[in-house]
Write a protein that holds these residues in place. Sequence first.
Motif, short mmCIF file in Angstrom:
data_model
loop_
_atom_site.label_atom_id
_atom_site.label_comp_id
_atom_site.label_asym_id
_atom_site.label_seq_id
_atom_site.Cartn_x
_atom_site.Cartn_y
_atom_site.Cartn_z
N SER A 3 58.29 15.32 41.58
CA SER A 3 58.06 13.90 41.77
C SER A 3 57.59 13.63 43.19
CB SER A 3 59.35 13.12 41.51
OG SER A 3 59.24 11.80 41.97
N GLN A 6 60.44 12.88 45.51
CA GLN A 6 61.45 13.89 45.79
C GLN A 6 61.75 13.95 47.29
OE1 GLN A 6 62.90 15.95 43.33
NE2 GLN A 6 64.32 16.58 44.95
N ALA A 30 64.45 10.37 40.12
CA ALA A 30 63.15 10.87 40.59
C ALA A 30 63.28 11.72 41.84
CB ALA A 30 62.20 9.70 40.85
N GLY A 220 55.13 5.47 43.41
CA GLY A 220 54.50 6.79 43.34
C GLY A 220 53.00 6.76 43.11
#
Length: 238
Positions: A3, A6, A30, A220
């Motif tokens: 991800s 992260q 996530a 994201g």
Amino acid sequence: MTSSLQDRTVLVVGRGSGIAQAVTLALRAAGAKVVVAGRDEQALAAAYDDPDVTAAAVDLTDEAAVAALAERLGRVDHVVSTASARARGALGDLGHDTVLRSFDVKVLGPLLLAKYFAPRMPEDGSFVFFSGSSARKPAPGMLAVGATNAAVDVLTRGLAVELAPIRVNAVSPGTIDTGAYDALGEQKKAELFATRAATSPARRVGRAEDIAEAVVFALGSTFLTGVSLGVDGGEPLV
């Protein structure tokens, strides 16, 4: 696939329940490290049993408090503000202080977060603020709420230009099954939800998890900025 969140640090401003809690849990899933902040630091700390979720105190109506939080946390990668102060009511029932507080928390608060946190964020950082479907679909009793949400949409677009390449987006929920409707009482809440589910193109009301998924997506998505994502089941269409 790893991800993009992260090991990134995300500040989530809001309560320890409802949408803010769902957002925090989705971010942890996530891989993000989360700082939850609000007026009741102890309640926030008690809401999570996770060493990668830490609590902090902040009052978005107090510029010095926002500045102090930014100084204390230092660099964060993303900021999410779910905070609101609802100003429901017909025109004749709306008072100056009620409407002003709605703008203070939901519009000026995010502006202050951008002012103090953007200089400490990486270029691939982002903000997510909260608007609402009432900005696009007027309804009796929602005048001040709609005006506040529309202001959030304008703020989002303006900040996306001014803070670039830091991204700024908003999530705009429709009717979501959270504690926000509990004040109606069980029967009126059930009737409202039944009506909204019957008329919504999605044929249901939303869940906090629906909104949390949109927040994670916005954080994201590195080519998404200046957008208010309508996560509303098509409610403004009917």
